[in-house]
Write a protein that holds these residues in place. Structure first.
Motif, PDB file in Angstrom:
ATOM      1  N   CYS A   4      39.387  45.016  34.816  1.00 23.80           N
ATOM      2  CA  CYS A   4      39.133  44.093  33.704  1.00 23.80           C
ATOM      3  C   CYS A   4      39.807  44.561  32.410  1.00 23.80           C
ATOM      4  N   ARG A   5      39.960  45.852  32.237  1.00 21.30           N
ATOM      5  CA  ARG A   5      40.642  46.349  31.030  1.00 21.30           C
ATOM      6  C   ARG A   5      42.088  45.848  30.955  1.00 21.30           C
ATOM      7  N   GLU A   6      42.727  45.740  32.102  1.00 25.31           N
ATOM      8  CA  GLU A   6      44.116  45.254  32.137  1.00 25.31           C
ATOM      9  C   GLU A   6      44.192  43.790  31.742  1.00 25.31           C
ATOM     10  N   GLY A  46      38.089  36.560  32.583  1.00 26.45           N
ATOM     11  CA  GLY A  46      38.634  35.454  31.802  1.00 26.45           C
ATOM     12  C   GLY A  46      37.551  34.625  31.146  1.00 26.45           C
ATOM     13  N   THR A  47      36.475  34.357  31.870  1.00 25.22           N
ATOM     14  CA  THR A  47      35.378  33.571  31.308  1.00 25.22           C
ATOM     15  C   THR A  47      34.678  34.334  30.192  1.00 25.22           C
ATOM     16  N   ILE A  87      42.036  42.161  29.816  1.00 25.97           N
ATOM     17  CA  ILE A  87      41.718  42.063  28.391  1.00 25.97           C
ATOM     18  C   ILE A  87      42.903  42.477  27.524  1.00 25.97           C
ATOM     19  N   LYS A  88      43.644  43.478  27.962  1.00 23.41           N
ATOM     20  CA  LYS A  88      44.813  43.928  27.188  1.00 23.41           C
ATOM     21  C   LYS A  88      45.868  42.835  27.040  1.00 23.41           C
ATOM     22  N   ALA A  89      45.835  41.826  27.910  1.00 26.48           N
ATOM     23  CA  ALA A  89      46.821  40.748  27.849  1.00 26.48           C
ATOM     24  C   ALA A  89      46.560  39.775  26.707  1.00 26.48           C
ATOM     25  N   GLY A  90      45.405  39.883  26.052  1.00 23.87           N
ATOM     26  CA  GLY A  90      45.074  38.980  24.955  1.00 23.87           C
ATOM     27  C   GLY A  90      44.835  39.727  23.662  1.00 23.87           C
ATOM     28  N   PRO A  91      44.660  38.989  22.570  1.00 25.29           N
ATOM     29  CA  PRO A  91      44.489  39.620  21.261  1.00 25.29           C
ATOM     30  C   PRO A  91      43.073  40.108  20.962  1.00 25.29           C
ATOM     31  N   LYS A  92      42.073  39.707  21.741  1.00 31.14           N
ATOM     32  CA  LYS A  92      40.698  40.135  21.469  1.00 31.14           C
ATOM     33  C   LYS A  92      40.500  41.567  21.950  1.00 31.14           C
ATOM     34  N   MET A  93      39.863  42.362  21.139  1.00 32.73           N
ATOM     35  CA  MET A  93      39.610  43.766  21.470  1.00 32.73           C
ATOM     36  C   MET A  93      38.195  43.916  22.034  1.00 32.73           C
ATOM     37  N   ILE A  94      37.970  43.345  23.204  1.00 32.40           N
ATOM     38  CA  ILE A  94      36.667  43.451  23.856  1.00 32.40           C
ATOM     39  C   ILE A  94      36.481  44.897  24.309  1.00 32.40           C
ATOM     40  N   THR A 122      30.682  31.928  46.236  1.00 27.46           N
ATOM     41  CA  THR A 122      31.956  32.645  46.198  1.00 27.46           C
ATOM     42  C   THR A 122      32.714  32.400  44.899  1.00 27.46           C
ATOM     43  N   VAL A 123      32.551  31.230  44.293  1.00 28.71           N
ATOM     44  CA  VAL A 123      33.250  30.934  43.037  1.00 28.71           C
ATOM     45  C   VAL A 123      32.319  30.862  41.826  1.00 28.71           C
ATOM     46  N   ARG A 124      31.029  30.990  42.055  1.00 25.53           N
ATOM     47  CA  ARG A 124      30.062  30.976  40.956  1.00 25.53           C
ATOM     48  C   ARG A 124      29.430  32.365  40.854  1.00 25.53           C
ATOM     49  N   HIS A 125      30.244  33.299  40.340  1.00 21.86           N
ATOM     50  CA  HIS A 125      29.825  34.689  40.208  1.00 21.86           C
ATOM     51  C   HIS A 125      28.799  34.839  39.084  1.00 21.86           C
ATOM     52  N   ALA A 126      28.012  35.900  39.177  1.00 24.58           N
ATOM     53  CA  ALA A 126      26.966  36.164  38.190  1.00 24.58           C
ATOM     54  C   ALA A 126      27.525  36.215  36.768  1.00 24.58           C
ATOM     55  N   GLU A 127      28.616  36.944  36.577  1.00 28.28           N
ATOM     56  CA  GLU A 127      29.191  37.104  35.236  1.00 28.28           C
ATOM     57  C   GLU A 127      29.707  35.776  34.689  1.00 28.28           C
ATOM     58  N   ASN A 128      30.319  35.003  35.565  1.00 25.48           N
ATOM     59  CA  ASN A 128      30.860  33.697  35.190  1.00 25.48           C
ATOM     60  C   ASN A 128      29.729  32.764  34.760  1.00 25.48           C
ATOM     61  N   GLU A 129      28.669  32.696  35.575  1.00 22.70           N
ATOM     62  CA  GLU A 129      27.519  31.853  35.263  1.00 22.70           C
ATOM     63  C   GLU A 129      26.881  32.273  33.941  1.00 22.70           C
ATOM     64  N   LEU A 130      26.756  33.576  33.747  1.00 29.09           N
ATOM     65  CA  LEU A 130      26.129  34.099  32.540  1.00 29.09           C
ATOM     66  C   LEU A 130      26.965  33.817  31.294  1.00 29.09           C
TER      67      LEU A 130
END
Length: 156
Positions: A123-125, A87-88, A127-134, A49-57
């Motif tokens: 996820c776009r929201e 976030g990760t 990302i918009k909270a930070g300076p990186k343009m992912i 539940t807390v070790r999601h695929a994206e997080n692990e990757l």
């Protein structure tokens, strides 16, 4: 990453999700694609539940590759990354996210399931909270049915 490459990578991520489900985990999968937009560098399925695929990757990628290299890579996942995973990905410095189906569709499937208390936060929201343009690409209607099929009946 062009459209054809994204679809191919999304199907690879979904194949990882199929393996995760077969191993008794939630049916989520992710792959890390090299700057050539073809080579799969790493893959991960859901662990818990807390070790999601994206997080692990993203964590494995950050341990294995330099930050500047990761900025040229793409994390591809069958479902839109949740708040925690986004976030990760952000902190790992992965420069592009490709997802198949939006988090809002997952919320419709899971409801208030205790093992996946889905937040309605694109996820776009985040990302918009930070300076990186992912760069974020998704959803892709071409893979929606095959991604959703893994989840039908799973959360009941």
């Amino acid at each position: 990453m062009n459209h054809e490459q994204a679809i191919k990578a999304l199907r690879a991520a979904n194949a990882v999700a199929i393996k995760a489900k077969a191993n008794g985990a939630h049916p989520f999968g992710a792959v890390l694609i090299a700057p050539d937009h073809e080579t799969i560098l790493l893959e991960a399925g859901n662990v818990s539940t807390v070790r999601h695929a994206e997080n692990e990757l993203a964590r494995a990628g950050a341990d294995r590759f330099e930050s500047d290299y990761l900025w040229q890579c793409t994390l591809v996942t069958n479902f839109e990354p949740c708040v925690m995973c986004t976030g990760t990905i952000y902190w790992a410095n992965i420069g592009r996210i490709v997802y198949g189906v939006p988090e809002s569709a997952l919320l419709q499937l899971t409801g208030d399931h205790e093992e996946n208390p889905t937040l309605d936060m694109p996820c776009r929201e985040i990302i918009k909270a930070g300076p990186k343009m992912i760069e974020v690409l998704g959803p892709f209607s071409e893979v929606e049915a095959e991604v959703l099929e893994l989840h039908r009946g799973f959360w009941n």
